[in-house]
Design an enzyme around this catalytic site. Structure first.
Site, PDB file in Angstrom:
ATOM      1  N   THR A  39      11.619   3.627   4.436  1.00 28.35           N
ATOM      2  CA  THR A  39      11.693   2.462   5.321  1.00 28.35           C
ATOM      3  C   THR A  39      13.165   2.116   5.621  1.00 28.35           C
ATOM      4  O   THR A  39      14.013   2.405   4.811  1.00 28.35           O
ATOM      5  CB  THR A  39      10.999   1.263   4.645  1.00 28.35           C
ATOM      6  OG1 THR A  39       9.711   1.663   4.245  1.00 28.35           O
ATOM      7  CG2 THR A  39      10.921   0.042   5.519  1.00 28.35           C
TER       8      THR A  39
ATOM      9  N   LEU B  84       8.899   5.961   7.540  1.00 35.78           N
ATOM     10  CA  LEU B  84       8.059   7.155   7.393  1.00 35.78           C
ATOM     11  C   LEU B  84       7.232   7.047   6.120  1.00 35.78           C
ATOM     12  O   LEU B  84       6.508   7.959   5.768  1.00 35.78           O
ATOM     13  CB  LEU B  84       8.935   8.417   7.315  1.00 35.78           C
ATOM     14  CG  LEU B  84       9.717   8.801   8.574  1.00 35.78           C
ATOM     15  CD1 LEU B  84      10.681   9.942   8.269  1.00 35.78           C
ATOM     16  CD2 LEU B  84       8.782   9.187   9.710  1.00 35.78           C
TER      17      LEU B  84
ATOM     18  N   ASP C  88      -0.412   4.748   1.682  1.00 39.93           N
ATOM     19  CA  ASP C  88      -0.421   3.292   1.549  1.00 39.93           C
ATOM     20  C   ASP C  88      -1.831   2.704   1.517  1.00 39.93           C
ATOM     21  O   ASP C  88      -1.998   1.491   1.365  1.00 39.93           O
ATOM     22  CB  ASP C  88       0.391   2.650   2.675  1.00 39.93           C
ATOM     23  CG  ASP C  88       1.877   2.648   2.377  1.00 39.93           C
ATOM     24  OD1 ASP C  88       2.261   3.133   1.300  1.00 39.93           O
ATOM     25  OD2 ASP C  88       2.669   2.184   3.227  1.00 39.93           O
TER      26      ASP C  88
ATOM     27  N   SER D  10       4.186  -3.682   3.018  1.00 36.51           N
ATOM     28  CA  SER D  10       4.965  -4.810   2.517  1.00 36.51           C
ATOM     29  C   SER D  10       6.127  -5.144   3.453  1.00 36.51           C
ATOM     30  O   SER D  10       6.930  -6.033   3.156  1.00 36.51           O
ATOM     31  CB  SER D  10       5.511  -4.501   1.121  1.00 36.51           C
ATOM     32  OG  SER D  10       4.468  -4.377   0.189  1.00 36.51           O
TER      33      SER D  10
ATOM     34  N   GLY E 215      12.147  -0.921   0.996  1.00 32.57           N
ATOM     35  CA  GLY E 215      11.995  -1.010  -0.454  1.00 32.57           C
ATOM     36  C   GLY E 215      10.573  -1.087  -0.961  1.00 32.57           C
ATOM     37  O   GLY E 215      10.350  -1.541  -2.081  1.00 32.57           O
TER      38      GLY E 215
END
Length: 565
Positions: free
Chosen positions: A383, A402, A425, A445, A465
């Site tokens: 990210t 990605l 995810d 997130s 993160g």
């Protein structure tokens, strides 16, 4: 591979863990903490200095904050290919100062139509065999980045595709210099890069990790970008380029079809909204869990006087850790794509619910494994990140990815497109809020966030993160609004993250007396580096109304730098 290459490869991997030069997380003595800039007319804070330069160039040519954001978005796929690109997706928050309108664009990747809740074969450890949800063709979700960036440009920009994409095309043709951070990541993810010949040919040097100062050349990506600049989104989602993607996926055992690509749509959603210390907080709505839980975490912490306690008080950190546990317990239980699952959004955002959770915190000791709360009773009806603000107060915050660094490891031959691994995810077991379903967008997130006061722009920020994005963004907001730090100091400050179970992870700059007190309270601590990449790489821009100026700030944990004019 020759014995020499094997030996050299092993040495490179060893060096990545032993030498600060190749370690993705810089050592404290090496960190350049002054990544910020001041400006009056425009400001860009991005994950590489070159990307920030491109955004400022667009602003100087008369583009608005959205034009600059789109130009930076395409450029980052070239300059920081390990984190985002045409094969990925993301979220964009846009605030238009003139109309006081805020827009959330969801260009998150989505599951192919042939995806199923039980599509992965599980091994003895109850995890997908061969990391099939993280590496290879079955880990790839339908990309959304091209559609997302071009939708933003078409609806809210004032410049042409050719103008905003020209800088990315130019950099792709010239090649990109490898930074120490990128070199460390290439070594760390060496097996991922080696797994696909078309990927290895771009990111490895004769099957060896590239070193700082080497050049990444991806002429195929330059051609793909040129095609998109000429023909628009259909160049990616239909026609010969789409055919190449689908044929490669099929050859690799993937399930993405031409229909999946042609049917992809960007969703324009209402951002989640909250307040903190009298400031308005607007952030990403589901399928991101980020914005919701950033606001939930801030709502919990608003019940304590953090300003009076101070940033180095052990109780301050204890309360943050305990609140984080409660928030992550709720995230695990309730969050998913709201188009497919019922999410108690209003309950999770409720200050009354946050007050109930705060009462569960013991100020003297840690809770071992807190259970999720019950937000339903409060219910009514890898990210990158960059931030852009112009002198009119228009703000754009973009987080795109990605997923894991270098995504699925697969590059579509002849296109230069590195594909995501966003299927990782999803929950890989049926019956969960975030279980796989055709056309569903996986939980995220990512939390591009805007701060306003009385409807006026104050700051835009965000971070990569993974799940730590939530805690990183909340801590930065608290540093700004509770402790009066400027934006660069707020980003530089030490970070912690505490999931609903497991150790409290912290940067070792946390004062020793604080660490000891936390241990006495029962916290199990896990030390990270002084400025650790584990905690992301935040980028932000704030507006100082007294000085009538913009302040951009970038995270020393990554390669970013802010630039303004």
């Amino acid at each position: 591979m020759s014995l020499f290459k094997i030996a050299f490869s092993v040495c490179a991997i060893c060096m990545a863990t032993c030498l600060p030069l190749l370690n993705p997380s810089p050592c404290e003595a090496e960190v350049d903490l002054k990544r910020d800039a001041l400006g009056e007319k425009g400001m860009v804070a991005a994950a590489t200095p070159q990307a920030s330069e491109i955004g400022v160039e667009i602003l100087k040519k008369g583009g608005n904050a959205v034009d600059a954001a789109v130009a930076v978005g395409f450029a980052l796929g070239v300059l920081e290919p390990n984190a985002s690109g045409l094969g990925g997706g993301g979220f964009m928050m846009i605030h238009l100062a003139k109309t006081n309108k805020t827009v959330f664009l969801d260009f998150r990747e989505k599951a192919p139509q042939k995806a199923k809740a039980d599509m992965y074969e599980l091994g003895g450890n109850d995890l997908p065999l061969n990391n099939a949800n993280k590496l290879g063709a079955l880990s790839v979700a339908v990309p959304g980045e091209v559609a997302g960036l071009l939708t933003a440009l078409g609806q809210y920009g004032v410049m042409s595709r050719q103008e905003v994409m020209a800088p990315a095309i130019k950099r792709a043709k010239q090649g990109v210099k490898v930074t120490p951070v990128m070199a460390g990541l290439m070594t760390k993810y060496y097996d991922t890069l080696l797994s696909c010949p078309s990927t290895a040919s771009i990111y490895l040097d004769e099957e060896l990790p590239k070193m700082p100062g080497d050049t990444i050349k991806n002429p195929d990506l330059a051609k793909t970008l040129e095609l998109i600049s000429q023909k628009g989104r259909d160049a990616f989602y239909k026609g010969p380029l789409a055919q190449k993607i689908v044929e490669f996926m099929k050859k690799q055992g993937g399930i993405i079809s031409l229909e999946d690509l042609a049917d992809y749509r960007v969703r324009q959603r209402q951002p989640v909204k909250g307040t903190y210390r009298g400031y308005e907080i607007l952030s990403a709505a589901p399928p991101s869990s980020g914005g919701t839980h950033v606001i939930e975490l801030l709502n919990i912490m608003e019940n304590s006087d953090l300003k009076k306690m101070g940033p180095d008080n052990p109780l301050t950190w204890h309360l943050w850790a305990e609140a984080m546990k409660l928030v992550y317990a709720d995230r695990a239980r309730y969050s998913g794509d709201a188009d497919f699952a019922k999410v108690p959004l209003n309950g999770l955002l409720s200050k009354a619910y946050a007050g109930e959770l705060f009462k569960r915190i013991d100020r003297k000791k840690t809770a071992e494994k807190p259970e999720p709360g019950d937000p339903w009773k409060y219910e009514s009806a890898s990210t990158t990140h960059y931030s852009v603000m112009d002198s009119q107060g228009n703000m754009v915050a973009v987080t795109k990815t990605l997923n894991f660094f270098f995504g699925s490891g697969l590059t579509v031959p002849g296109t230069g497109i590195l594909l995501n691994d966003e299927m990782a995810d999803f929950d890989f077991k049926p019956g969960q809020a975030n279980s796989i379903a055709p056309g569903k967008r996986p939980l995220s997130s990512m939390s591009p966030t805007l701060i306003l006061k009385d409807g006026k722009s104050v700051a835009c920020l965000g971070s990569p993160g993974g799940k730590r994005i939530i805690t990183t963004v909340a801590l930065i907001i608290s540093n700004l609004l509770d402790h009066g730090m400027d934006l660069q100091a707020a980003i530089n400050a030490p970070r912690i993250c505490q999931y609903h179970q497991g150790p409290l992870k912290f940067e070792k700059r946390l004062p020793k007396d604080v660490q000891e007190k936390l241990r006495q309270m029962g916290h199990e601590l896990e030390e990270k580096g002084a400025y650790d990449l584990y905690f992301g790489g935040a980028q932000g821009v704030s507006f100082d109304r007294k000085a009538a100026g913009l302040h951009g700030a970038a995270d020393p944990r990554r390669d970013g730098r802010a630039l303004g004019f």
